[in-house]
Design a protein around this motif. Structure first.
Motif, PDB file in Angstrom:
ATOM      1  N   THR A 138       2.305  -5.051  -6.359  1.00 36.50           N
ATOM      2  CA  THR A 138       0.850  -5.151  -6.247  1.00 36.50           C
ATOM      3  C   THR A 138       0.402  -6.508  -6.764  1.00 36.50           C
ATOM      4  OG1 THR A 138       0.458  -4.226  -8.455  1.00 36.50           O
ATOM      5  CG2 THR A 138       0.572  -2.669  -6.610  1.00 36.50           C
ATOM      6  N   TYR A 139      -0.818  -6.875  -6.375  1.00 32.46           N
ATOM      7  CA  TYR A 139      -1.412  -8.111  -6.887  1.00 32.46           C
ATOM      8  C   TYR A 139      -2.742  -7.728  -7.531  1.00 32.46           C
ATOM      9  CZ  TYR A 139      -3.145 -12.937  -7.050  1.00 32.46           C
ATOM     10  OH  TYR A 139      -3.628 -14.149  -7.469  1.00 32.46           O
ATOM     11  N   HIS A 184       2.876 -15.012   1.720  1.00 31.59           N
ATOM     12  CA  HIS A 184       2.076 -13.797   1.672  1.00 31.59           C
ATOM     13  C   HIS A 184       1.362 -13.560   3.005  1.00 31.59           C
ATOM     14  CE1 HIS A 184       2.498 -14.904  -2.634  1.00 31.59           C
ATOM     15  NE2 HIS A 184       2.676 -13.596  -2.752  1.00 31.59           N
ATOM     16  N   GLY A 200      -0.789  -7.819  -2.218  1.00 30.20           N
ATOM     17  CA  GLY A 200       0.507  -8.290  -2.695  1.00 30.20           C
ATOM     18  C   GLY A 200       1.572  -8.388  -1.625  1.00 30.20           C
ATOM     19  N   ASP A 241       1.211 -10.689  -9.907  1.00 31.68           N
ATOM     20  CA  ASP A 241       2.049  -9.764  -9.163  1.00 31.68           C
ATOM     21  C   ASP A 241       2.699  -8.801 -10.140  1.00 31.68           C
ATOM     22  OD1 ASP A 241       1.926 -10.613  -6.337  1.00 31.68           O
ATOM     23  OD2 ASP A 241       2.736 -12.501  -7.116  1.00 31.68           O
TER      24      ASP A 241
END
Length: 403
Positions: free
Chosen positions: A233-234, A273, A212, A239
């Motif tokens: 977080t991913y 990202h 993430g 997300d």
């Protein structure tokens, strides 16, 4: 005059047509009317009062039918529970609940009256699960939640799930990589993914946290030293917020991490990202495990261990080097020191530091080098000079040092 007013008040909401009384009243913007099927005024007044009480209490002329809770099935309650509970849990938790319910619980209890499910039924169900203790405990979590909901709704008198004790769970297997194995793995992995694995090994981040990360989370100019801000977080291709409050944190960037991120910027620096797949998609645990991790292990000739061992490797390296336990806890985002002691006790030395320097001194024979390859973004390797000591549990480490 007063007698007429009194009679009109007594007959309020009553109408008489063709010698039969009718009830009619507007309530909450809706008109309610009903034939009373009587010619007797006293009876009509009693029926009128009955309907008025129902309107006030239930919002309708007739009281709701009494439910026979003995025949309400677990499946019916679970369906109602799911429609409410889905909005109250983390989106990353709900798929596991669905898997537990559809794969295990509903096939066994769907058509059983929930009030008739006994303590023994639940124990027998759990003992028949072909899973480990931790998974068995997790499977029962949504079932317990359904029973709690039924209890609060008054559907059951005895919440049998409160009597079920959790099974004792074995601590997760800690099987960290040695320095030699880390190097062999980095030699074997595709150059595109070398920075990713170096960051994993030398920060101890969870996969969802690392996947993430945005470039805005890499605080390169932060004083007195660069840091990474873990704030999302991913997971499951969404997300979200970190796992716990303690998981939201700043972590120190060791030299290996800084150099890896420098190389990564050449790969994805123009993107939002930090870590993406080689074809530009968001990084996922499945992609890393299948497309990156397993092929690299096979090429390096290393026995399979799950990717979570990068996190354990970081913890054991830092603790073996003498880093402060609280610092390691913060780097990992654990909620308590107890978890550190429980999982990594064998690697905890007596004297510790708190800034990463003890580790760098301990592995001072390690150097980070780059190989520029025409047509590629560069290859990062952690070199181990001759004479360096591989990572070993603390008892062996102390023995080796004394010798």
């Amino acid at each position: 005059m007063e007698d007429k007013l009194m009679a009109k008040k007594q007959d309020r909401y009553l109408q008489k047509r063709d010698n039969t009384f009718y009830f009619r009243k507007k309530h909450n913007g809706k008109v309610f009317k009903r034939s009373l099927n009587t010619t007797d005024k006293r009876t009509a007044r009693d029926l009128r009062n009955f309907y008025l009480r129902n309107l006030v209490e239930y919002g309708q002329l007739d009281a709701p039918e009494k439910v026979d809770y003995d025949v309400i099935t677990f499946g019916e309650v679970a369906k109602e529970w799911a429609s409410i509970h889905k909005k109250e849990v983390r989106y990353s938790t709900w798929p596991d609940y669905v898997s537990s319910m559809n794969g295990h619980i509903l096939p066994n209890f769907k058509d059983m009256p929930i009030a008739e499910i006994t303590y023994g039924d639940v124990l027998k169900f759990r003992s028949g699960l072909k899973v480990g203790a931790k998974r068995a405990n997790n499977i029962l979590v949504p079932m317990k939640s359904v029973f709690d909901y039924a209890d609060r709704e008054g559907i059951i008198q005895d919440n049998v799930m409160r009597k079920i004790k959790r099974l004792s769970e074995e601590a997760p297997e800690i099987h960290p990589f040695s320095y030699d194995e880390v190097n062999r793995l980095l030699d074997a992995v595709h150059p595109w993914y070398q920075p990713y694995l170096i960051v994993a090994f030398f920060t101890g981040m969870r996969a969802g946290e690392q996947n993430g990360l945005c470039w805005s989370d890499f605080l390169e100019d932060m004083q007195p030293e660069p840091r990474i801000f873990i704030r999302k977080t991913y997971v499951y291709k969404k997300d979200g917020i970190p796992k716990t409050k303690k998981s939201k944190r700043y972590i120190k960037c060791l030299p290996q991490v800084l150099e890896a991120l420098s190389e990564q910027r050449k790969l994805t620096g123009k993107n939002k990202h930090i870590f993406l797949t080689i074809d530009g998609r968001r990084m996922t645990p499945d992609h890393i495990r299948k497309e990156v991790w397993i092929p690299a292990l096979e090429k390096a000739g290393i026995e399979y261990r799950p990717p979570i061992q990068t996190r354990h490797t970081f913890a054991t390296m830092m603790l073996s080097a003498g880093e402060d336990i609280g610092w390691v806890q913060n780097m990992l985002g654990h909620s308590s020191l107890q978890m550190i002691f429980q999982r990594y006790y064998a690697w905890v030395p007596e004297k510790t530091r708190s800034d990463g320097h003890a580790f760098m001194k301990y592995v001072g024979c390690l150097s980070v080098t780059q190989k520029q390859d025409a047509g590629s973004a560069g290859e990062i390797k952690v070199k181990t000079d001759e004479g360096c000591t591989n990572l070993v549990p603390l008892d062996k480490y102390r023995h080796k040092k004394r010798g």
